[in-house]
Design a protein around this motif. Structure first.
Motif, PDB file in Angstrom:
ATOM      1  N   LEU A 340      -7.853 -13.617   4.185  1.00  0.00           N
ATOM      2  CA  LEU A 340      -7.624 -12.235   4.653  1.00  0.00           C
ATOM      3  C   LEU A 340      -6.431 -11.885   5.788  1.00  0.00           C
ATOM      4  O   LEU A 340      -6.516 -12.517   6.806  1.00  0.00           O
ATOM      5  CB  LEU A 340      -8.884 -11.742   5.250  1.00  0.00           C
ATOM      6  N   VAL A 341      -5.340 -11.143   5.188  1.00  0.00           N
ATOM      7  CA  VAL A 341      -4.438 -10.833   6.168  1.00  0.00           C
ATOM      8  C   VAL A 341      -4.538  -9.763   6.921  1.00  0.00           C
ATOM      9  O   VAL A 341      -4.091  -9.808   8.065  1.00  0.00           O
ATOM     10  CB  VAL A 341      -3.049 -10.831   5.221  1.00  0.00           C
ATOM     11  N   ALA A 342      -5.061  -8.518   6.293  1.00  0.00           N
ATOM     12  CA  ALA A 342      -5.004  -7.330   7.245  1.00  0.00           C
ATOM     13  C   ALA A 342      -6.056  -6.492   6.521  1.00  0.00           C
ATOM     14  O   ALA A 342      -6.469  -6.388   5.398  1.00  0.00           O
ATOM     15  CB  ALA A 342      -3.822  -6.608   7.083  1.00  0.00           C
ATOM     16  N   THR A 343      -6.571  -5.529   7.445  1.00  0.00           N
ATOM     17  CA  THR A 343      -7.686  -4.505   6.904  1.00  0.00           C
ATOM     18  C   THR A 343      -7.507  -3.317   7.461  1.00  0.00           C
ATOM     19  O   THR A 343      -6.769  -3.052   8.685  1.00  0.00           O
ATOM     20  CB  THR A 343      -9.152  -4.852   7.437  1.00  0.00           C
ATOM     21  N   TYR A 344      -7.686  -2.222   6.638  1.00  0.00           N
ATOM     22  CA  TYR A 344      -7.164  -0.675   7.077  1.00  0.00           C
ATOM     23  C   TYR A 344      -8.347   0.145   6.519  1.00  0.00           C
ATOM     24  O   TYR A 344      -8.923  -0.063   5.661  1.00  0.00           O
ATOM     25  CB  TYR A 344      -5.788  -0.619   6.183  1.00  0.00           C
ATOM     26  N   ASP A 345      -8.442   1.188   7.779  1.00  0.00           N
ATOM     27  CA  ASP A 345      -9.263   2.229   7.296  1.00  0.00           C
ATOM     28  C   ASP A 345      -8.204   3.208   6.850  1.00  0.00           C
ATOM     29  O   ASP A 345      -7.158   3.545   7.008  1.00  0.00           O
ATOM     30  CB  ASP A 345      -9.733   3.013   8.576  1.00  0.00           C
ATOM     31  N   VAL A 346      -9.002   4.025   5.605  1.00  0.00           N
ATOM     32  CA  VAL A 346      -8.104   5.021   4.920  1.00  0.00           C
ATOM     33  C   VAL A 346      -8.807   6.516   5.017  1.00  0.00           C
ATOM     34  O   VAL A 346      -9.971   6.617   4.970  1.00  0.00           O
ATOM     35  CB  VAL A 346      -7.905   4.776   3.298  1.00  0.00           C
ATOM     36  N   THR A 419      -7.690  14.518   0.606  1.00  0.00           N
ATOM     37  CA  THR A 419      -6.572  15.486   1.036  1.00  0.00           C
ATOM     38  C   THR A 419      -5.141  14.541   1.561  1.00  0.00           C
ATOM     39  O   THR A 419      -4.867  13.529   0.892  1.00  0.00           O
ATOM     40  CB  THR A 419      -6.880  16.280   2.336  1.00  0.00           C
ATOM     41  N   ASP A 420      -4.907  14.667   2.801  1.00  0.00           N
ATOM     42  CA  ASP A 420      -3.698  13.834   3.053  1.00  0.00           C
ATOM     43  C   ASP A 420      -4.103  12.272   3.496  1.00  0.00           C
ATOM     44  O   ASP A 420      -4.927  12.190   4.420  1.00  0.00           O
ATOM     45  CB  ASP A 420      -3.097  14.653   4.530  1.00  0.00           C
ATOM     46  N   VAL A 421      -3.381  11.334   3.056  1.00  0.00           N
ATOM     47  CA  VAL A 421      -3.670   9.986   3.176  1.00  0.00           C
ATOM     48  C   VAL A 421      -3.309   9.488   4.408  1.00  0.00           C
ATOM     49  O   VAL A 421      -2.150   9.628   4.718  1.00  0.00           O
ATOM     50  CB  VAL A 421      -3.369   9.159   2.021  1.00  0.00           C
ATOM     51  N   GLU A 422      -4.181   9.035   5.190  1.00  0.00           N
ATOM     52  CA  GLU A 422      -3.612   8.152   6.555  1.00  0.00           C
ATOM     53  C   GLU A 422      -4.306   6.768   6.557  1.00  0.00           C
ATOM     54  O   GLU A 422      -5.429   6.696   6.341  1.00  0.00           O
ATOM     55  CB  GLU A 422      -3.939   8.995   7.801  1.00  0.00           C
ATOM     56  N   MET A 423      -3.383   6.047   6.667  1.00  0.00           N
ATOM     57  CA  MET A 423      -3.921   4.315   6.756  1.00  0.00           C
ATOM     58  C   MET A 423      -3.823   4.116   8.330  1.00  0.00           C
ATOM     59  O   MET A 423      -2.751   4.200   8.840  1.00  0.00           O
ATOM     60  CB  MET A 423      -3.296   3.397   5.666  1.00  0.00           C
ATOM     61  N   HIS A 424      -4.960   3.203   8.750  1.00  0.00           N
ATOM     62  CA  HIS A 424      -4.828   2.748  10.252  1.00  0.00           C
ATOM     63  C   HIS A 424      -5.356   1.299  10.254  1.00  0.00           C
ATOM     64  O   HIS A 424      -6.227   0.965   9.509  1.00  0.00           O
ATOM     65  CB  HIS A 424      -5.559   3.455  11.073  1.00  0.00           C
ATOM     66  N   THR A 425      -4.569   0.478  10.825  1.00  0.00           N
ATOM     67  CA  THR A 425      -5.373  -1.083  10.777  1.00  0.00           C
ATOM     68  C   THR A 425      -6.700  -1.039  11.710  1.00  0.00           C
ATOM     69  O   THR A 425      -6.894  -0.165  12.662  1.00  0.00           O
ATOM     70  CB  THR A 425      -4.249  -2.055  11.529  1.00  0.00           C
ATOM     71  N   ARG A 426      -7.372  -1.969  11.278  1.00  0.00           N
ATOM     72  CA  ARG A 426      -8.773  -1.914  11.933  1.00  0.00           C
ATOM     73  C   ARG A 426      -9.290  -3.423  11.887  1.00  0.00           C
ATOM     74  O   ARG A 426      -8.500  -4.354  11.244  1.00  0.00           O
ATOM     75  CB  ARG A 426      -9.912  -0.985  11.077  1.00  0.00           C
TER      76      ARG A 426
END
Length: 614
Positions: A340-346, A419-426
């Protein structure tokens, strides 16, 4: 049998018939759960056939199969079902009760000692404990079982062998069915791939290891192989095809590849495992409808695939469970050599949406991007896989999820549109029996080692296996609560010394004491070279952010003029929780400094799942 002459399928059939009863007895004694044990043993042999070219060259193939069977049986087993078996002989019931009262580590070494021909050094390697600790656990387990059953230690083997009465009438699938299950697994690993979207910052990240987890259930293969039995385990209706992404939508987010739809169906054929990391046919086994669509691209001489799976649950609660189950498939990926390299909230996509990026070594290095979203009563998953040398735009996974939700939002039960997509690391999704600790999927690869990492059972940290001579950190003080320790080994690799592996110890303290705890470790390590002129200490990393802090070092201690030992060690604190991670490499088998720093950072992310101090 020579190590250089691989055995044939006939040799596998003979091995399967010879060893299955013995392994079933061991797993039954370990869990007291005969159905779980039978399923686990069958799956372990399926896994062995998948790797038969390697397993067949081993001097003791059974020692390779046994840990898989035992671990899988424990994952499947949840209750003491012998309590409900009114036909169970009282003496055998008492034996199972006595075994159940032993700590898992003591139970394992006792069963290895009594029901196998495993030497003490091999036993220590298999259970992931130092040799001296393994011997101590064996003595303690033997004594405790003898007292509980009120028999001398010489009578233990007879009591355990008597459990064979419960297992000897077990019906087994033919060896050809077991091999077919292994072949299905191999095909799913080599043919089921997906087109990849990977974030630019991870294009050069660490690569993969194996979670060593649950394998496809052979029971499912038995049923699908039987023409008289239904292929699907649950009754679901297909969704309308208009509810799925089309090739143009995929191409809009992964452009220039000329995507084409390959198939669309209700996923009722075969074993139902159509995506990497998937563990069950459906995430919601009681769902109302489901549909799977696969895509293919052959642009630029590279064949890629993409998969979308959508399920309609009967209730929003069912959809929440399906979403959580889907997340766990990827967050604790049990496929071979997955990291597992990374996880993101969308944000702004459905009621909840998460993207996970993994690297796998299934022949070629691949990057897997899995997106899972829940909107209303719909759960949809998009999985994309590509060669790691061919990254795609960082916005692709979130955008593809949004497109999937917008296709579903017009359907009954589809929820609101994106709607508008935003991705943030978590932080990673908590998984496993100790979610505050590292999981196998967190561990990076080791140079020169192609086999998977396997973690031992977390146990109370009476001894801190992650401590070094420089710090001698102790997690047993009254101020420390929830102290656990775990070791991660590569038991399938040949030639690694007993000292090789990763260890982690965690615990919680009141906030000020947690800060003082890691400060004390930092002070002792920084002064170690002054105290011991034969030790060289190099700082690899240091980070501070609010109530989180991390320190990582490399330590080299000279044992003689021509011999030294190297440790990579780090401590990390998150609020009231602390972790210490140590890696001891071997000649030709190590991980890079940056990869180890990332591992310690991941340990800190996992600490968010630790309970508060007691």
């Amino acid at each position: 049998m020579s190590r250089t002459s691989p055995r044939t399928d006939l040799d596998f059939e003979a091995f399967y018939k010879h060893a299955r009863g013995r392994l079933l007895l061991q797993t039954y004694a370990l869990t007291g759960d005969l159905p779980a044990s039978r399923s686990a043993v069958k799956d372990a042999f399926s896994h062995a056939w998948h790797h038969w070219r390697k397993v067949s060259r081993l001097e003791d193939p059974e020692a390779w199969v046994r840990p898989h069977a035992w671990s899988h049986a424990q994952r499947l087993h949840t209750t003491r079902i012998w309590h409900r078996d009114k036909s169970l002989d009282p003496e055998r019931r008492a034996t199972l009760e006595a075994l159940a009262k032993l700590p898992v580590s003591q139970r394992r070494v006792l069963l290895l000692n009594e029901l196998s021909a495993t030497s003490l050094p091999d036993m220590a390697r298999e259970v992931g404990l130092p040799l001296a600790e393994t011997e101590r656990q064996l003595q303690a387990g033997t004594a405790a079982f003898s007292v509980e059953r009120d028999v001398p230690s010489t009578a233990i083997r007879g009591l355990l062998e008597d459990l064979r009465t419960q297992t000897e009438d077990t019906s087994w699938p033919r060896g050809s069915i077991v091999r077919r299950a292994g072949d299905r697994r191999r095909r799913s690993h080599t043919l089921i791939g997906v087109a990849a979207a990977v974030v630019a910052v991870i294009a050069s990240g660490a690569v993969a290891t194996d979670a060593g987890g649950a394998q496809p259930d052979i029971d499912r293969v038995d049923r699908s192989a039987d023409d008289s039995a239904p292929a699907a385990q649950v009754e679901v209706e297909p969704l309308p095809e208009s509810a799925m992404l089309d090739a143009d939508q995929v191409d809009a987010h992964l452009p220039g590849r000329g995507w084409q739809v390959v198939s669309t169906d209700g996923n009722t054929e075969g074993d139902g495992l159509v995506m990497p990391c998937q563990q069950e046919r459906f995430a919601d086994p009681h769902g109302a409808a489901a549909l799977v669509r696969t895509f293919e691209s052959q642009a630029g001489g590279t064949t890629m695939h993409a998969v979308q799976s959508t399920e309609l649950s009967r209730t929003t609660t069912g959809a929440q469970r399906a979403y959580d189950a889907s997340l766990e498939w990827f967050a604790g990926c049990a496929d071979g050599r997955a990291h597992l390299v990374a996880t993101y909230d969308v944000d702004n996509v459905g009621d909840a949406a998460t993207v996970m990026v993994l690297r796998t070594w299934l022949g070629d290095t691949r990057t897997v991007v899995a997106g899972v979203t829940r909107s209303g009563r719909m759960t949809t998953t998009t999985v994309m896989t590509s060669p790691s040398t061919d990254p795609v735009p960082a916005t692709a996974p979130g955008g593809l999820l949004a497109a999937a939700v917008n296709t579903l939002c017009g359907e009954d039960g589809g929820g609101a549109c994106a709607t508008d997509v935003e991705m943030h690391t978590r932080a990673p999704v908590p998984v496993g029996v100790a979610p505050g600790m590292l999981a196998e999927v967190d561990l990076p690869p080791v140079t020169g080692v192609d086999e998977p990492w396997i973690g031992t059972e977390p146990r109370q940290a009476m001894t801190n296996t992650a401590a070094t001579q420089c710090d001698r950190t102790d997690f047993t003080g009254d101020a420390v609560s929830h102290a656990l320790t775990r070791t991660y080994l590569v038991p399938e690799a040949d030639g690694l010394p007993d000292s090789f592996g990763v260890t982690e110890t965690v615990g919680t303290l009141e906030a000020s004491r947690a800060r003082a705890f890691v400060a004390g470790v930092r002070d002792r390590v920084d002064k170690c070279a002054e105290r011991d002129l034969g030790t060289e200490v190099t700082r690899l990393g240091r980070a501070r952010s609010g109530e989180a802090e991390m320190d990582v070092w490399r330590m080299t201690t000279e044992l003689s003029d021509d011999q030294s030992v190297v440790y990579l060690m780090g401590t990390v604190r998150r609020g009231t929780s602390v972790a210490q991670v140590c890696f001891i490499p071997a000649p030709g088998a190590t991980m890079g400094n940056d990869a180890f720093v990332a591992l310690v950072r991941r340990a800190g992310e996992r600490l968010g799942a630790m309970p508060p101090p007691a």
